[in-house]
Design an enzyme around this catalytic site. Sequence first.
Site, PDB file in Angstrom:
ATOM      1  CG  HIS A  50      -2.852  -3.404  13.464  1.00  0.00           C
ATOM      2  ND1 HIS A  50      -2.573  -3.839  14.865  1.00  0.00           N
ATOM      3  CD2 HIS A  50      -2.293  -3.009  12.512  1.00  0.00           C
ATOM      4  CE1 HIS A  50      -1.807  -4.703  14.124  1.00  0.00           C
ATOM      5  NE2 HIS A  50      -1.170  -4.027  13.239  1.00  0.00           N
ATOM      6  CD  GLU A  86      12.956  -2.075  -0.865  1.00  0.00           C
ATOM      7  OE1 GLU A  86      11.604  -1.391   0.100  1.00  0.00           O
ATOM      8  OE2 GLU A  86      12.891  -3.613  -0.124  1.00  0.00           O
ATOM      9  CG  ASP A 114      11.606   0.365   2.882  1.00  0.00           C
ATOM     10  OD1 ASP A 114      11.553   0.277   4.226  1.00  0.00           O
ATOM     11  OD2 ASP A 114      10.860  -1.227   2.661  1.00  0.00           O
ATOM     12  CB  CYS A 132       6.096  -0.139  -6.637  1.00  0.00           C
ATOM     13  SG  CYS A 132       7.661  -1.156  -5.459  1.00  0.00           S
TER      14      CYS A 132
HETATM   15  C1  PEP Z   1       8.598   0.323  -0.888  1.00  0.00           C
HETATM   16  O1  PEP Z   1       9.171   0.345   0.537  1.00  0.00           O
HETATM   17  O2  PEP Z   1       8.564   1.472  -0.975  1.00  0.00           O
HETATM   18  C2  PEP Z   1       7.940  -0.807  -0.540  1.00  0.00           C
HETATM   19  C3  PEP Z   1       6.808  -0.828  -1.620  1.00  0.00           C
HETATM   20  O3  PEP Z   1       7.820  -1.689  -0.104  1.00  0.00           O
HETATM   21  P1  PEP Z   1       7.060  -1.916   1.596  1.00  0.00           P
HETATM   22  O4  PEP Z   1       6.178  -0.668   1.459  1.00  0.00           O
HETATM   23  O5  PEP Z   1       6.029  -2.886   1.488  1.00  0.00           O
HETATM   24  O6  PEP Z   1       8.612  -1.717   2.577  1.00  0.00           O
HETATM   25 MG    MG Z   2       9.772  -2.071   0.998  1.00  0.00          MG
END
Ligand code: PEP
Ligand code: MG
Length: 574
Positions: free
Chosen positions: A194, A435, A459, A506
């Site tokens: 955290h 992902e 992911d 993203c």
């Molecule tokens: C990812 O997996 O790259 C993503 C943007 O989602 P999160 O990080 O929320 O799993």
């Molecule tokens: Mg993800």
Amino acid sequence: MSFTLHGSGVGGGIAIGQVHLISSARLEVAHYAVAPEQLELEVMRFSTAVDKVRAELQGLRRNVPASAPAELGAFLSLHLMILDDATLSQAPRDLIRSLRCNAEWALVQQMDYLVAQFDKIEDPYLRERKADVVQVVERTLKAMQEQPGRASPAPAHEASLIVVAHDLSPADMMLFKQHQYAGFVTDLGGVTSHTAILARSLDIPAIVGAHTARQMVREGELVIVDGVHGVLIVDPDRMVLEQYKLRQRQIELGRQKLKRIRATPTTTRDGTAVDLHANIELPQDIEQVRESGATGVGLFRSEFLFLNRDDLPGEDEQFEAYRQVAQAMRGLPVTIRTLDLGADKALNGSARGGPNPAMGLRAIRLCLAEPQMFLTQLRAILRASHYGKIRLLIPMLAHAHEIEQALNMIAQAKQFLHEQNEPFDPGIEIGGMIEVPAAALSLGVFVRKLDFLSIGTNDLIQYTLAIDRTDDSVSHLYNPLHPAVLQLIANTIKTGSRMKVPVAVCGEMAGDVALTRLLLGFGLRQFSMHPANLLTIKQQVLKSDLGELAKLSARILRADDPEIARRLLEKLNA
Ligand code: PEP
Ligand code: MG
């Protein structure tokens, strides 16, 4: 004598200053016997400290500034929960009475017992939560030490102080932000702890996991914190110091200069437009998004609305949150990802998705298993779509039937609203996250059924390389340049472009400036990232010429060794 320590760099920039040691209260606990007639007084001393810490944490939670990262409130709530759990607030009282010992000693005995229980847990995320228990205990110990007669020294010249501690809680981090310390270093903490997550979003030069720093440095000693590389230089010689001072000035100048391009349209040197969007967790993050000059929200991680509370947010509450973001973005696209609960983001009181939660009932799998929860969210998002340009994004799709089922649920939610005469955008775009390798390897169905795709590289890397992204012991294997990862990303971008289905990235790769040119070379034209990274990425796009990137990007994609890819990448970025 000068020496260097290594840990994980988690905050941007470089800090130079004098060490201010924060003593770990735990290590300084005395043990003494308490006379039977004094025991109730000792219990009261403990209770007073618990009350004080509770008031402190509640005060901090009430005063979380709007600009603070969204996670902070959640961390404070977690610490309050730990504090009020009977294992921490009641058990030490019993121990004081049964062992006839001082309150500090009883509390530390109980903490050791709890920590041993945590050590037996297999799940690394849960195991990591023992750090939160220790932080709450240390805070309570400090409160006892600060009771009348015990003064806590207030450090002077904060702006030139580097805090060095065994461990720091997120609540401490919040205080540091108010106090304007120059940087901090902790012995403990993985890059996913955290404290590390918070440090990264607060942008303070920081190092976690420096192991022995607390023991090796002395109060007042001069140190350099390189938060980029995770290097702590103790007692640097003059030349090193001058080099870092120069580097520090360059970084600050660079930051100031970057602000000038805030309103500049993002195009490559040869005139190709690139979309830079922002990732958010809660509606209050939108202020930072607007300051960054982002032209949209590329990822609203909606599950953060569901965390650290005992109930689920209802349709109206969700609707208000989504509408707020849509309106604040004034017609710019807002991509709301439907619930990605499960794995490390569990609802209060719920099981964590089986023995291997990252591969368990997570994201769309959970939503399809809980249709009422999913439909409630879909209705809320659809209703908000009347107030701005909202797009719907479905996480963790792997199967064609999951796409079908999700689309059916969206149609059902639309039908319901239609019957209720509730306005919504009937043409709302629906996208899917890529992902899971299975999705990246079966794109046909994705591009046929969906309006856009967004690659979640965090992911995608985790699942492609079989690395738990929260497990620090395998983090050295988490490599975005692994040829398998690059192939999946490049192929998704190429397929999207061929089939005229927009593709964004993203995950964290989108905000990593070392990878911007490579992704542009693969054909990526939409990036979504933490707002703090946006101007750095924009600058890199403005300096890049697509014609010059094609050849080297193709070579990197052909490299079968990540080390060769890394060397070629350096050339690409030169
Ligand atoms: C990812 O997996 O790259 C993503 C943007 O989602 P999160 O990080 O929320 O799993
Ligand atoms: Mg993800």
